[in-house]
Design an enzyme around this catalytic site. Structure first.
Site, short mmCIF file in Angstrom:
data_model
loop_
_atom_site.label_atom_id
_atom_site.label_comp_id
_atom_site.label_asym_id
_atom_site.label_seq_id
_atom_site.Cartn_x
_atom_site.Cartn_y
_atom_site.Cartn_z
N SER A 62 -10.40 -0.12 6.80
CA SER A 62 -9.71 0.02 5.51
C SER A 62 -9.02 -1.24 5.00
O SER A 62 -8.54 -1.27 3.87
CB SER A 62 -8.69 1.15 5.58
OG SER A 62 -9.33 2.39 5.43
N SER B 260 -9.89 2.14 2.57
CA SER B 260 -8.91 2.83 1.75
C SER B 260 -7.92 1.90 1.04
O SER B 260 -7.28 2.32 0.09
CB SER B 260 -8.13 3.80 2.62
OG SER B 260 -7.34 3.11 3.57
N LYS C 213 0.85 -1.19 0.00
CA LYS C 213 0.00 0.00 0.00
C LYS C 213 0.89 1.25 0.00
O LYS C 213 1.90 1.29 0.71
CB LYS C 213 -0.90 -0.02 1.26
CG LYS C 213 -1.96 1.09 1.29
CD LYS C 213 -2.85 0.97 2.53
CE LYS C 213 -3.99 1.98 2.52
NZ LYS C 213 -4.86 1.87 3.70
#
Lengths: 491, 492
Positions: free
Chosen positions: A182, A158, A78
């Site tokens: 997330s 997210s 990420k």
């Protein structure tokens, strides 16, 4: 030709160590597939050249018999984890050219096991969002589509880049972070396994902060066994993170498939009242039966303060974020847009550098911390947080785990909720209480809804008891119907 | 603020047009913690250094960087708290104080707001008039220093040095217990002495290790507290005095001319000696304090505090008491000696087995004036305490007269030689043998016979004879013996 779609972290690791294929061969397959998958817009930055070099070294190590635990296995990261020499943007314009000189603790630990960085995965800007639409590089796209419509869906957020990449078989394992859901919500939206460990289980050092008291890193993988394997190498005390916990890390794979006979599963009665899609409710009830069949006792429990979790979360997280993001001011690094004076520099840099959702949260956070409002908002939210925590403490006196759906809906269309922040925020209703209480939780794919879209079951357990998540998670994995994504429409 | 009991007797007033005014002063002292490294990072906390050479990723607030508390700084704060006779809070919390400034890389300062590490304490201050006052300490907390901005290096750009960014400070806040510039100066001097005894702050004001924010208000004696102004960042004891005097007078003038005092932050301008407005209460920052989620609350174990208690050195007040008791010193001399622990140490070394009064006189007299002239600290004195002791011994055993001793002391300052050696080398020892002195006396009387009769009439002339004898003996004759013999010979 390696079948990446039917491969997972454990099988890839084994194949590499058994020399069924080389790390370079594997990597080349992934690179080709990633390149072909550009429609999904999942990667912010790729690291192919360095990865190839690393793969060659891994092959040498494997040949010499010096292979480490995850030697030569590619990983997606990420874009919130700082990676030395590799651009780290948090999917924000304000960091679009930021190249850290340091490596986050988590990624370093994974490299130390022989993992190879494929690239940096998209996320909602600064992890603020539930759809991965607020990324400065544009929305990431879910590899899944509804059987009745051709519209593109969000991969959740997210960590939508991470969930999308694992779901599309662009990497067998992606790191992610979870502040209010997330990791779990994107996992539920993409048919992947998303683990949010106990707060303090994985180091936050080198991860761009959103809300420090809630942020926790974890893996997104295809299977429960993969998740257990990944956690083993992500977890651990880090003296550089004062909130990291000095609690022993176990070999979590031992819990996968372990019997749950005689153990207890809590079902919060308040969650029955929530506005959940019918298919999701049905799926939840199915899961109750799977656990009964596996020999567990189902116990109705009460989490009376959970209904205040969402408002409390949307005070605490923005409050911390408003302060955490103050450092992005155009003075030291990142984007700088000058003006006539210092105030102009701040206004221009932050005005153009941050997207709308980030600005909204900075404003909320600034407001709730302001003199005269602090007690009414921030302090009250902290009190609610403690009550939510005590609800769980009480519950875990009675049950081993708590089981809920991960999300109230399945994946929605890109653009559908973007103009309605409250509707977007309500996506987190089932995941947020877990973060407020600092608990570990996992989302396991639990079937497809009537539109053919993946659903997820969330299992929550007590602090530092991640083993139980894998133990109970395998039941869902074993009992559900197949969730294979039949169409690879984006290729 | 208004309900604080400050009704104790009026100690000091200033004259306005319409009568007397009392000044009410409270201080916030920022003392840099003596520590190798910064409060939350491992980089050097040393003063100066090439710009940006003491900066870690944490100090520069790089994304994802996290603070880790420096245990030594916590220890120093506790030690200081104990030195201020204050309550040590076993539970304290680090908060973020949020504001934007280029030399504040995080966009917030990590400080302690609601739960400071040290609570209420007190400092006893001896005033010049011999009175003692007690200044109450409200709290002490730990916080980070900011970096430094340079606006005068380049016409186009400002520059920032983050070497100081993140260095540990102790903010020590007093109650509004001070009543004059003199009291404030004496308080800061005393506080600095205590910090130096504790070795928790070097107190070097010129390097910015000790700075004061001064809250000043005025009122008619007996009235409730007036509106205060805060003078920021004053970095010398003299300036603290000047700033208070100017500000108090300004406030009196304002009120007497029918204007109101506006609560505001003011700056002291060193070049004009005036204070001027920086920002009003309305323009004041809203710092949005909240607990720093990157740091857990600080829980101090009882054992930790006990351990530090045992390590505490003897502090100035106790030392003073002991010097008075063990050496029979007066309060004035004792105050001078304890004002710097090196003075007291030097004194005790000299006075060991010797007359304390002679020792203290030599130290505060000859030695201090010499050090002052040479611009040296007592630790760098060319005359060691052992050497001064040896010199005093030579006086006590009659080898040297007071006058000769002063000459020898001068030579010691220049050569760093031991006094005995100097006496030997220069043959300076005192002539005490009466017959030797008598010979010289006889000689002087014989050659000045005309003055003898005169001296019998005017006994003052005895001094002249004594002087001649001393001169003849090159200053070595024992003056008392000379005096006696001259009187005897002349017949007075």
């Amino acid at each position: 030709m390696i079948d990446l779609v039917s491969s997972d972290l454990v099988s890839i690791r084994n194949s590499l160590q058994n020399k069924e294929f080389t790390a370079v061969e594997l990597l080349s397959e992934y690179i080709e597939r990633i390149t072909k998958s550009s429609k999904l817009n999942l990667f912010n930055t790729t690291n192919f050249e360095n990865a190839l070099k690393a793969a060659k070294e891994s092959d040498q190590k494997i040949i010499r018999g010096e292979a480490r635990s995850l030697e030569g296995v590619p990983i997606g990261v990420k874009d919130l984890f700082c990676t030395a020499g590799v651009r780290t943007t948090a999917s924000s314009k304000i960091l679009e050219n930021f190249v850290p000189a340091y490596e986050s603790t988590i990624t370093q630990k994974l490299y130390d096991q022989g993992m190879i960085l494929l690239g940096k995965l998209s996320n909602d800007e600064f992890a603020m969002g539930s759809s991965n639409e607020t990324s400065s590089s544009g929305p990431a796209v879910n590899p899944w589509k509804s059987c009745s419509s051709d519209k593109e869906l969000v991969p959740g957020g997210s960590s939508g880049g991470s969930s999308g990449a694992v779901a599309a078989s662009l990497c067998p394992f992606a790191t992610a972070t979870d502040t209010g859901g997330s990791i779990r919500q994107p996992a539920a939206f993409t048919g992947t396994v998303g683990l949010k460990p106990t707060y303090g289980r994985c180091s936050r050092w080198g991860i761009v902060a959103f809300a420090s008291s809630l942020d926790q890193a974890g893996p997104i993988t295809k299977t429960v066994a993969d998740s257990a394997l990944a956690l083993k190498y992500m977890a651990g005390y880090d003296e550089k993170d004062s909130t990291s916990a000095d609690v022993g890390v176990e070999d979590y794979q031992q819990f996968v498939g372990q019997s749950i006979k005689g153990m207890t599963v809590g079902v919060p009665k308040e969650y029955e009242e929530l506005d959940l899609e019918d298919d999701i409710k049905l799926n939840w009830h199915d899961a109750i039966n799977w656990y009964k069949s596996a020999g567990a006792e189902i116990v109705s429990i009460s989490l009376p303060h959970s209904k205040y979790a969402l408002p409390a979360y949307y005070i605490i997280a923005p409050a911390e974020a408003s302060s955490n993001l103050a450092r992005y001011d155009g003075v030291k690094y990142g984007t700088r847009i000058t003006g006539d004076d210092l105030d102009d520099l701040y206004k221009n840099t932050r005005g153009l550098g941050f997207g709308a959702e980030v600005k909204r949260r900075i404003l909320i956070g600034t407001y709730v911390l302001s003199a005269g409002y602090y007690d009414a908002y921030y302090l009250k939210a902290q009190k609610v947080r403690r009550l939510i925590h005590s609800d769980f403490v009480e519950a875990f006196k009675k049950v081993d785990v708590i089981m809920t759906p991960t999300t109230p809906t399945t994946a929605f269309g890109i653009g559908e909720n973007l103009s309605d922040p409250l509707k977007m925020y309500s996506n987190d209703i089932l995941t947020v209480p877990v973060n407020l209480a600092g608990l570990p939780a996992i989302s396991i794919p639990s079937g497809l809804d009537s539109q053919g879209l993946p659903m997820g079951i969330q299992i929550i357990t007590n602090h530092f008891n991640e083993g139980k998540l894998f133990q109970f998670g395998s039941i869902v994995e074993k009992s559900r119907s197949s969730i294979t994504n039949q169409s690879e429409w984006w290729l | 603020m208004n309900d604080i009991n400050t009704t104790s007797e009026v100690r000091h007033t200033i004259e306005g047009q319409g009568g007397e005014w009392e000044i009410i002063i409270g201080l916030e002292i920022h003392a840099q913690v003596t520590s190798e490294s910064k409060l939350f990072s491992g980089s050097s906390a040393a003063f100066g250094g090439t710009p940006m050479s003491h900066v870690s990723l944490v100090d520069a607030a790089m994304p994802g960087m996290l603070p880790v508390i420096n245990k030594h700084c916590v220890r120093q704060a506790v030690k200081t708290g104990l030195g201020l006779k204050a309550k040590i809070n076993s539970y304290s919390v680090f908060d973020r104080k949020n504001y934007f400034y280029p030399d504040l890389p995080q966009g917030y300062q990590i400080s302690q707001f609601k739960y400071p590490i040290v609570g209420e304490g007190e400092v006893k201050v001896s005033l010049k008039n011999g009175e003692d006052i007690i200044v109450r300490i409200e709290r002490l907390h730990l916080e980070q220093d900011a970096g430094k901005s340079f606006h005068d290096v380049d016409p186009e750009n400002s520059y920032i040095d983050l070497n100081r960014s993140g260095v540990a400070l102790m903010e020590i806040v007093t109650m509004p217990d001070l009543r004059s510039a003199e009291e404030a100066k004496s308080f800061v001097t005393k506080l600095r002495t205590i910090l130096r005894y504790l070795e928790t702050c070097d107190g070097n004001m010129e390097e910015g290790s000790l700075r004061a924010d001064i809250n000043v208000s005025v009122r008619r004696p007996g009235d409730s507290l007036g509106t205060r102004c805060e003078i920021k960042n004053v970095n010398s004891i003299r300036f603290i005095g000047m700033a208070i005097e100017y500000e108090a007078q300004r406030q009196v003038n304002e009120i007497e001319n029918g204007r109101e005092i506006i609560q505001e932050t003011r700056l002291f301008d060193v070049s004009t000696g005036e204070t001027r407005s920086m920002r009003s209460k309305e323009e004041a920052h809203d710092y949005r304090y909240f607990p720093d989620p990157d740091l857990l609350p600080l829980n101090l174990e009882e054992g930790f505090i006990k351990e530090i208690t045992h390590e505490l050195p003897e502090l100035p007040d106790n030392k003073k008491e002991r010097l008075i008791k063990s050496y029979g010193l007066n309060s004035y001399d004792a105050d001078i000696l304890v004002s710097d622990k090196n003075y007291a140490e030097y004194f005790e070394s000299v006075a060991n087995g010797r007359d304390p009064k002679i020792s203290v006189n030599w130290i505060t007299g000859e030695l201090f004036s010499a050090l002052n002239k040479l611009n040296l600290d007592i630790q760098d004195s060319p005359v060691s305490s052992n050497q001064l002791g040896e010199l005093i011994d030579l006086i006590s055993d009659g080898t040297l007269s007071g006058r000769l001793a002063k000459d020898v002391f001068e030579i010691m300052l220049e050569t760093k030689k031991n006094p005995k050696l100097i006496v030997e080398e220069k043959d300076l020892s005192q002539i005490t043998d009466e017959s030797s002195i008598e010979k010289i006396v006889n000689k002087i009387i014989e050659s000045n016979f005309d003055k003898v009769a005169e001296a019998r009439e005017k006994p003052k002339l005895i001094g002249w004879f004594v002087g001649q004898v001393m001169k003849e003996s090159q200053g070595k004759a024992n003056p008392a013996t000379v005096n006696d013999l001259v009187k005897k010979k002349i017949g007075i």
